[in-house]
Scaffold this motif. Structure first.
Motif, PDB file in Angstrom:
ATOM      1  N   ARG A   4     -29.215  97.405   8.658  1.00  0.00           N
ATOM      2  CA  ARG A   4     -30.651  97.112   8.732  1.00  0.00           C
ATOM      3  C   ARG A   4     -30.850  95.621   8.963  1.00  0.00           C
ATOM      4  N   LYS A   5     -31.326  95.284  10.163  1.00  0.00           N
ATOM      5  CA  LYS A   5     -31.354  93.871  10.550  1.00  0.00           C
ATOM      6  C   LYS A   5     -32.162  92.995   9.605  1.00  0.00           C
ATOM      7  N   GLU A   6     -33.267  93.548   9.063  1.00  0.00           N
ATOM      8  CA  GLU A   6     -34.091  92.703   8.177  1.00  0.00           C
ATOM      9  C   GLU A   6     -33.366  92.352   6.877  1.00  0.00           C
ATOM     10  N   GLU A   7     -32.370  93.141   6.496  1.00  0.00           N
ATOM     11  CA  GLU A   7     -31.604  92.845   5.285  1.00  0.00           C
ATOM     12  C   GLU A   7     -30.262  92.179   5.588  1.00  0.00           C
ATOM     13  N   ALA A   8     -29.660  92.569   6.704  1.00  0.00           N
ATOM     14  CA  ALA A   8     -28.332  92.043   7.052  1.00  0.00           C
ATOM     15  C   ALA A   8     -28.443  90.732   7.839  1.00  0.00           C
ATOM     16  N   THR A  17     -25.457  90.535  -3.120  1.00  0.00           N
ATOM     17  CA  THR A  17     -26.606  91.271  -2.579  1.00  0.00           C
ATOM     18  C   THR A  17     -26.503  91.373  -1.061  1.00  0.00           C
ATOM     19  N   PRO A  18     -27.400  92.141  -0.427  1.00  0.00           N
ATOM     20  CA  PRO A  18     -27.524  92.035   1.029  1.00  0.00           C
ATOM     21  C   PRO A  18     -27.809  90.576   1.439  1.00  0.00           C
ATOM     22  N   ASN A  19     -27.408  90.229   2.668  1.00  0.00           N
ATOM     23  CA  ASN A  19     -27.426  88.838   3.132  1.00  0.00           C
ATOM     24  C   ASN A  19     -28.769  88.136   2.962  1.00  0.00           C
ATOM     25  N   PHE A  20     -29.865  88.857   3.210  1.00  0.00           N
ATOM     26  CA  PHE A  20     -31.174  88.186   3.224  1.00  0.00           C
ATOM     27  C   PHE A  20     -31.573  87.659   1.850  1.00  0.00           C
ATOM     28  N   LEU A  21     -30.926  88.147   0.789  1.00  0.00           N
ATOM     29  CA  LEU A  21     -31.249  87.693  -0.566  1.00  0.00           C
ATOM     30  C   LEU A  21     -30.303  86.612  -1.093  1.00  0.00           C
ATOM     31  N   TRP A  29     -27.240  98.877   4.021  1.00  0.00           N
ATOM     32  CA  TRP A  29     -28.063  97.717   4.425  1.00  0.00           C
ATOM     33  C   TRP A  29     -27.387  96.927   5.540  1.00  0.00           C
ATOM     34  N   SER A  39     -28.714  82.971   5.698  1.00  0.00           N
ATOM     35  CA  SER A  39     -29.082  83.476   7.032  1.00  0.00           C
ATOM     36  C   SER A  39     -29.388  82.342   8.003  1.00  0.00           C
TER      37      SER A  39
END
Length: 339
Positions: A172-176, A73-77, A169, A100
């Motif tokens: 996108r900082k909030e996801e990456a 997934t993207p990093n934030f998940l 993604w 993160s």
């Protein structure tokens, strides 16, 4: 022995090029579920490999009894999905950067321990033939002590790699959460720790966004590292190597120099002070253009089958992550950060 039932969460480029085909090639694996919020992506792989498509990983974990989960997934998940999978009793292979924050990484390690499952991080650099050969040469002692190094990983950026191109993604900082450092830098902090059998003790870094527009994530970083043993060197991560990828490492030692990934045919070159030159053709390092098997999936499956803790464990992933987090702290504070 029945096959290991695997679910892949996140059906973007890393799944497409590495996880899914490599599970597909492994005779001990049955792919039973694919998860992606864009359900068509999951359905595409379910059609090809069998198994079911889900748009929600929570739903998948409720419906399926899986032995192992790949978190792509993207990093934030990464932390959230890994912990949920471990709590469902599945072994977890998570893409890098594993998390993160250090707190997330610790929570992931704790969840795996509590549930008696393995947590492995997809640091494929250690498994690539040139790096395996380089480590063997270093460990043989013929080069003597390593004194200094430089290691770099750069390519033109995720827009050429991600299934979503410029809309990825990754930007996108909030996801990456982090950019080139989380994507490439953490690979090199893992590689250098492993090659040198040493830990990073201090980091000084410049991290910034130099050229990618409309994004808050870093596209370049240059770091100076001091290892516990006193070795000093540089680590570079870049998304602006527009003329092509560089994934090379040079180690200057008492008795000569070792160059890894600097030559198209001779992946490892050892030049000794006495004038001898050794050239090793050991197979290429995988690149975005040229996908070779990463070895990560086979390593993960082998560790599940043998019941042996993966060599690239959650703890190892966290040590490599901490180097990157220290680089961001150094950039923010203007100070040298001790680990």
């Amino acid at each position: 022995m029945s096959k290991i039932k695997v679910a892949v969460v996140g059906c973007g480029s890393i799944s497409k090029h590495r996880h899914i085909p490599e599970y597909g090639w492994n005779p001990n694996v049955e792919l039973v579920a694919f998860v992606d919020p864009i359900i068509e992506r999951a359905e595409h792989y379910a059609k090809t490999y069998g198994g079911k498509a889900y748009s929600s990983y929570a739903e998948m974990l409720k419906q399926e009894k899986v032995d192992a989960v790949s978190v792509c997934t993207p990093n934030f998940l990464h932390a959230e999905v890994s912990i949920a999978a471990a709590n469902a009793g599945a072994h977890v292979l998570v893409e890098k950067p594993m998390a993160s924050t250090a707190e997330e990484a610790e929570a992931m390690i704790a969840a795996a321990k509590k549930n008696g499952v393995f947590l492995m991080v997809g640091h494929n650099q250690r498994l690539m033939p040139p790096h395996v050969k380089a480590k063997e040469i270093l460990d043989s002692g013929k080069l003597g002590k390593v004194l200094t190094f430089r290691t770099s990983f750069g390519h033109p950026g995720p827009e050429g790699w991600s299934v979503d191109g410029r809309e990825s993604w990754f930007f996108r900082k909030e996801e990456a959460i982090m950019g080139a450092m989380g994507d490439l830098g953490v690979h090199k902090s893992d590689l250098i720790r492993w090659l040198l059998s040493d830990e990073v003790s201090e980091v000084a870094a410049f991290v910034g966004t130099l050229h990618k527009e409309g994004t808050q994530v870093d596209d370049n970083a240059t770091c100076v590292l001091r290892m516990k043993s006193g070795i000093i060197g540089s680590l570079v991560a870049s998304w602006t190597y527009y003329k092509g990828e560089d994934n090379s490492t040079v180690l200057w030692c008492e008795n000569g120099v070792m160059k890894i990934g600097t030559h198209p045919e001779d992946q490892v070159i050892v030049e000794l002070r006495d004038g001898t030159v050794e050239r090793y053709k050991v197979g290429a390092i995988a690149t975005n253009e040229k996908q070779t098997s990463s070895g990560v999936i086979d390593e993960f499956v082998a560790s599940i089958l043998s019941g042996k803790e993966p060599r690239i464990s959650g703890e190892e992933g966290m040590r490599s992550l901490n180097v990157i987090l220290a680089a961001f702290e150094s950039q923010a504070t203007g100070k040298i950060v001790s680990l």
